[in-house]
Motif scaffolding. Structure first.
Motif, PDB file in Angstrom:
ATOM      1  N   LEU B 253      35.839  47.676  41.337  1.00 23.22           N
ATOM      2  CA  LEU B 253      34.279  47.270  41.256  1.00 23.22           C
ATOM      3  C   LEU B 253      33.463  48.428  40.159  1.00 23.22           C
ATOM      4  O   LEU B 253      32.416  48.438  40.682  1.00 23.22           O
ATOM      5  N   ASN B 254      34.114  49.027  39.570  1.00 25.94           N
ATOM      6  CA  ASN B 254      33.378  49.718  38.570  1.00 25.94           C
ATOM      7  C   ASN B 254      33.053  49.451  37.216  1.00 25.94           C
ATOM      8  O   ASN B 254      32.750  49.995  36.320  1.00 25.94           O
ATOM      9  N   GLY B 255      33.423  48.105  36.903  1.00 35.07           N
ATOM     10  CA  GLY B 255      33.354  47.541  35.704  1.00 35.07           C
ATOM     11  C   GLY B 255      34.248  47.283  34.745  1.00 35.07           C
ATOM     12  O   GLY B 255      34.453  46.581  33.948  1.00 35.07           O
ATOM     13  N   LEU B 256      35.576  48.037  35.302  1.00 36.46           N
ATOM     14  CA  LEU B 256      36.699  48.244  34.465  1.00 36.46           C
ATOM     15  C   LEU B 256      37.344  46.819  34.202  1.00 36.46           C
ATOM     16  O   LEU B 256      37.518  46.387  33.141  1.00 36.46           O
ATOM     17  N   ILE B 257      37.822  46.198  35.310  1.00 34.77           N
ATOM     18  CA  ILE B 257      38.526  45.013  35.369  1.00 34.77           C
ATOM     19  C   ILE B 257      37.897  43.658  35.101  1.00 34.77           C
ATOM     20  O   ILE B 257      38.447  42.873  34.720  1.00 34.77           O
ATOM     21  N   GLY B 258      36.419  44.071  35.077  1.00 30.59           N
ATOM     22  CA  GLY B 258      35.772  42.873  34.751  1.00 30.59           C
ATOM     23  C   GLY B 258      35.002  42.710  33.421  1.00 30.59           C
ATOM     24  O   GLY B 258      34.535  41.667  32.767  1.00 30.59           O
ATOM     25  N   ALA B 259      35.504  43.703  32.679  1.00 37.85           N
ATOM     26  CA  ALA B 259      35.059  43.919  31.094  1.00 37.85           C
ATOM     27  C   ALA B 259      35.978  42.881  30.369  1.00 37.85           C
ATOM     28  O   ALA B 259      37.210  43.246  30.275  1.00 37.85           O
ATOM     29  N   GLY B 260      35.191  41.717  29.778  1.00 38.86           N
ATOM     30  CA  GLY B 260      35.833  41.226  28.705  1.00 38.86           C
ATOM     31  C   GLY B 260      36.509  39.893  29.398  1.00 38.86           C
ATOM     32  O   GLY B 260      37.508  39.198  28.756  1.00 38.86           O
ATOM     33  N   VAL B 261      36.219  39.743  30.391  1.00 30.26           N
ATOM     34  CA  VAL B 261      36.891  38.520  31.255  1.00 30.26           C
ATOM     35  C   VAL B 261      35.987  37.551  32.121  1.00 30.26           C
ATOM     36  O   VAL B 261      34.758  38.231  32.632  1.00 30.26           O
ATOM     37  N   PRO B 262      36.151  36.257  32.480  1.00 34.47           N
ATOM     38  CA  PRO B 262      35.503  35.400  33.226  1.00 34.47           C
ATOM     39  C   PRO B 262      35.362  36.200  34.554  1.00 34.47           C
ATOM     40  O   PRO B 262      36.430  36.639  35.270  1.00 34.47           O
ATOM     41  N   GLN B 263      34.290  35.707  35.329  1.00 32.64           N
ATOM     42  CA  GLN B 263      34.261  36.321  36.759  1.00 32.64           C
ATOM     43  C   GLN B 263      33.885  35.092  37.692  1.00 32.64           C
ATOM     44  O   GLN B 263      32.952  34.020  37.339  1.00 32.64           O
ATOM     45  N   ASP B 264      34.425  35.033  38.877  1.00 32.83           N
ATOM     46  CA  ASP B 264      33.807  33.942  39.863  1.00 32.83           C
ATOM     47  C   ASP B 264      33.684  34.660  41.011  1.00 32.83           C
ATOM     48  O   ASP B 264      34.415  35.217  41.955  1.00 32.83           O
ATOM     49  N   TRP B 265      32.410  34.890  41.274  1.00 33.12           N
ATOM     50  CA  TRP B 265      31.777  35.566  42.550  1.00 33.12           C
ATOM     51  C   TRP B 265      31.550  34.484  43.774  1.00 33.12           C
ATOM     52  O   TRP B 265      30.908  34.931  44.826  1.00 33.12           O
ATOM     53  N   THR B 266      32.118  33.275  43.806  1.00 25.47           N
ATOM     54  CA  THR B 266      31.973  32.508  44.586  1.00 25.47           C
ATOM     55  C   THR B 266      32.316  32.993  46.166  1.00 25.47           C
ATOM     56  O   THR B 266      31.395  32.596  47.030  1.00 25.47           O
ATOM     57  N   THR B 267      33.376  33.571  46.176  1.00 26.90           N
ATOM     58  CA  THR B 267      33.719  33.944  47.685  1.00 26.90           C
ATOM     59  C   THR B 267      32.811  34.824  48.159  1.00 26.90           C
ATOM     60  O   THR B 267      32.448  34.805  49.388  1.00 26.90           O
ATOM     61  N   HIS B 268      32.056  35.755  47.388  1.00 25.56           N
ATOM     62  CA  HIS B 268      31.068  36.949  47.984  1.00 25.56           C
ATOM     63  C   HIS B 268      29.968  35.944  48.547  1.00 25.56           C
ATOM     64  O   HIS B 268      29.247  36.276  49.218  1.00 25.56           O
ATOM     65  N   MET B 269      29.612  35.135  47.396  1.00 22.75           N
ATOM     66  CA  MET B 269      28.301  34.408  47.736  1.00 22.75           C
ATOM     67  C   MET B 269      28.352  33.442  48.786  1.00 22.75           C
ATOM     68  O   MET B 269      27.398  33.464  49.669  1.00 22.75           O
ATOM     69  N   ASP B 363      19.231  26.945  49.662  1.00 25.84           N
ATOM     70  CA  ASP B 363      17.971  27.561  49.622  1.00 25.84           C
ATOM     71  C   ASP B 363      17.819  28.789  48.647  1.00 25.84           C
ATOM     72  O   ASP B 363      16.853  29.391  48.238  1.00 25.84           O
ATOM     73  N   HIS B 364      19.289  29.450  48.817  1.00 32.38           N
ATOM     74  CA  HIS B 364      19.247  30.639  48.011  1.00 32.38           C
ATOM     75  C   HIS B 364      19.785  30.452  46.649  1.00 32.38           C
ATOM     76  O   HIS B 364      20.158  31.334  45.834  1.00 32.38           O
ATOM     77  N   GLY B 365      19.928  29.120  46.115  1.00 31.29           N
ATOM     78  CA  GLY B 365      19.926  28.908  44.601  1.00 31.29           C
ATOM     79  C   GLY B 365      21.409  28.850  44.213  1.00 31.29           C
ATOM     80  O   GLY B 365      21.969  28.871  43.178  1.00 31.29           O
ATOM     81  N   MET B 366      22.235  28.852  45.141  1.00 33.77           N
ATOM     82  CA  MET B 366      23.827  28.872  44.996  1.00 33.77           C
ATOM     83  C   MET B 366      24.402  27.692  44.889  1.00 33.77           C
ATOM     84  O   MET B 366      24.985  27.262  45.506  1.00 33.77           O
ATOM     85  N   THR B 367      23.866  26.928  43.835  1.00 33.67           N
ATOM     86  CA  THR B 367      24.198  25.279  43.437  1.00 33.67           C
ATOM     87  C   THR B 367      25.209  25.456  42.271  1.00 33.67           C
ATOM     88  O   THR B 367      25.524  24.092  41.978  1.00 33.67           O
ATOM     89  N   ALA B 368      25.444  26.210  41.648  1.00 30.27           N
ATOM     90  CA  ALA B 368      26.206  26.261  40.315  1.00 30.27           C
ATOM     91  C   ALA B 368      27.315  27.508  40.345  1.00 30.27           C
ATOM     92  O   ALA B 368      27.019  28.326  39.301  1.00 30.27           O
ATOM     93  N   LEU B 369      27.907  27.680  41.218  1.00 30.79           N
ATOM     94  CA  LEU B 369      28.781  29.007  41.255  1.00 30.79           C
ATOM     95  C   LEU B 369      30.020  29.020  40.526  1.00 30.79           C
ATOM     96  O   LEU B 369      30.226  27.795  39.856  1.00 30.79           O
ATOM     97  N   SER B 370      30.687  30.050  40.421  1.00 30.58           N
ATOM     98  CA  SER B 370      32.116  29.860  39.905  1.00 30.58           C
ATOM     99  C   SER B 370      32.155  30.452  38.411  1.00 30.58           C
ATOM    100  O   SER B 370      31.005  30.731  37.860  1.00 30.58           O
TER     101      SER B 370
END
Lengths: 388, 388
Positions: B253-269, B363-370
């Motif tokens: 989670l230092n930005g390296l593997i997320g650079a240039g790819v789509p991301q899906d933070w649903t699991t965390h949310m 309530d937290h606006g998490m209605t369009a994740l992925s």
């Protein structure tokens, strides 16, 4: 895993059309020097495009930084920086232009004879020697050296090539737009793949220190370069192949895979002498030296060569010796497949020149190379004999 | 490959006995606030050791930053920073202490109500909103969140967990000494492996964009975590296993593997809601949500799931469905093997609570994740049903 420091503050701005944003990153009040190379960036219109984007900033130009940038050339740019009170340099080019620019940024603030800056080898120049440097950014046009995201340079002077490293010479930013590399000659693209590949092996094919994640990342870069090598040469406008080539080359030498592992820069050090003496392209020298080095050093590198055979070349059967032989053969075939010959004799350099090369290594203090410092001149001679 | 920016100026000081050098990195003239958590860093003597190393600097202490650091706690530290004119903060702890400290550094300079800083989600807080922050460094004691080398934080307030991101909140340095993590409870080590694993899958298991080298690096981190998972828990003082765990968690989670790819933070949310509502450990919530998410989203993630099956789990035979099933099963078994249960019901939360969780997401606006914004509340409900 060995202890390590990792620090790399360069902002990478990667992708299509990212050059358009360069005005955001060059300080608005700066007096700018644009540095570039032998003319292709000028002829292609890239320099004019960059100038337009600088808007109302005052700028100067310094073209003609040659491949293997020479001290004598760079000191002319230092004069411009001092006389025109340049406070930002924008390097537009490949590794040579960026390396040369790094030297300029240091030399401009150095009070003494700037030759002094060539004497530190792969050690950082102490901050009480070079205490200040001109800020700079880059627009990358050639994927190979990783110079766009590191603090290293190699400067040519006389018959030597001298590494220059400083904590002050990280680019502030690098615009890395793969489309700017589409018009490169095929040989430069092939050389670039080899350079990135060998940067990776030099931080990977040493001895194991149980740095599992670093090994996996190094293997990932090698696998990617193998996968895209043919395509990035045959289809220069294949964006994804080129983007993977470019980003792999950057990652191969930005400190990431070298963090916490032994490193063996012998291939580069011997290669530098071949360029300085015979004018062989940097990438070609690496393709000549690496397979020979691996053959001569198979005992010292045995464990990692076996790992390399399995994980990178998917060699599952055979004795240990057969696996190592095949891995080295596949490495050689990979380079040859890119159009890069791997024998020194194929470049018109005969075995009679080996003593001259060894003498040069001696003159440049390259008498204790490798991850363990035990590649003496005798061992280098053996490597050169195998490289014929 | 998607366009991207990569910028990460944190200096990582990694390895055994690196804490000894901390005096070099904290500015000599600084008035320092040391922040820490619930007491283990204090009890172990680490805080005292750090104080000794600060020498003659003036320093203050703020302990008691809880897991899932709370806004109400952090504003008390903000008062100290303002009253005592603190100009450097040293966070000694894991992700919660470091995340909390990031918020303190921003809030201390924020003129308005610092609640405002919680409203930007995964977007950077604009520089004209938070224009300045207190400089800070970290001493990491728990390998998990990657907070030691990124600019993100998650702050708890009421029944919500709020991401906070700013270009100002990169640590200046992080001392990452694996031996400082040897005394952690096994459950925290296991949670840390899961957290790093899921950070990686969230930047990898999306849809393919031909980002070959990023994929290889993500796979390298996953393979490493799988390889060291059991050992880093069973043998806490196995330095190499722990060093690979720690560095993998940082790289995840230092930005390296997320650079240039789509991301899906649903699991965390979704996981955040489970922590906020039921107090389930962060790592545990991820182990609950990820397998269920992959089952529900197998069509959208098909290509990457097949790649994951082959390259990470070495699944070579079977139909596509069988390969995906087995890859998800192996993921679940990996978490279970670390001692982390993967069904929500195993934590005493029954299906009757699903509407409450979905309401919180709303309530937290998490209605369009992925990665494509199409995980609506209905889809989240299906994921939660699968997670029972």
């Amino acid at each position: 895993m060995l202890n390590f420091d990792f620090y790399n503050p360069t902002h990478i701005i990667f992708g299509k059309d990212r050059l358009e944003s360069i005005g955001t990153y060059v300080p608005t009040e700066a007096t700018v020097l644009i540095t570039y190379g032998g003319g292709s960036a000028k002829k292609s219109g890239l320099i004019d495009k960059v100038k337009t984007m600088l808007g109302n900033r005052t700028f100067f130009e310094f073209g003609g930084i040659e491949p293997n940038p020479r001290y004598e050339t760079l000191v002319k740019a230092v004069e411009i920086v001092r006389n025109e009170k340049i406070d930002f340099i924008l390097a537009v080019g490949g590794g040579s232009v960026i390396d040369g620019t790094k030297f300029i940024t240091l030399a401009a603030y150095y009070d003494g004879d700037s030759h002094d800056l060539l004497q530190y080898g792969l050690s950082l120049i102490p901050l009480d020697v070079a205490g200040k440097a001109v800020s700079f950014g880059t627009v990358l046009t050639l994927p190979a050296t990783g110079s766009e995201m590191n603090n290293g340079a190699v400067i040519s002077y006389g018959h030597g090539k001298y590494p220059v490293m400083s904590v002050l010479t990280f680019p502030k930013f690098s615009i890395v737009d793969p489309t700017l590399t589409f018009t490169l000659p095929k040989i430069q693209v092939a050389n670039g793949v080899v350079d990135a590949f060998v940067h990776t092996t030099e931080q990977y094919l040493t001895y194991p220190v149980d740095a599992k994640v670093q090994d996996r990342i190094a293997e990932g870069i090698l696998l990617t370069l193998i996968e895209i090598g043919d395509t990035t040469i045959a289809e220069p406008e294949n964006y994804d192949a080129r983007a993977n080539h470019v980003w792999s080359a950057t990652l191969a030498l930005n400190g990431l895979i070298g963090a916490g592992v032994p490193q063996d820069w012998t291939t580069h050090m011997i290669g530098h002498e071949l360029t300085a003496l015979f004018g062989i392209d940097h990438g070609q020298t690496l393709a000549i030296v690496l397979p020979a080095l691996l053959e001569v050093r198979r005992e010292q590198k045995r464990a990692k060569l076996l790992q390399y055979a399995t994980r990178v070349w998917h060699i599952e059967s055979g004795s240990e010796e057969e696996k190592i032989d095949l891995a080295i053969l596949k490495t050689r075939e990979f380079f040859e497949g890119l159009g890069i010959k791997t024998h020194l004799s194929q470049y018109g350099v005969g075995a009679d020149k080996i003593p001259v090369i060894v003498e040069q290594l001696k003159d440049h203090g390259m008498t204790a190379l490798s991850e363990t410092g035990d590649i003496t001149l005798d061992v280098s001679q053996k490597i050169l004999e195998r490289a014929m």
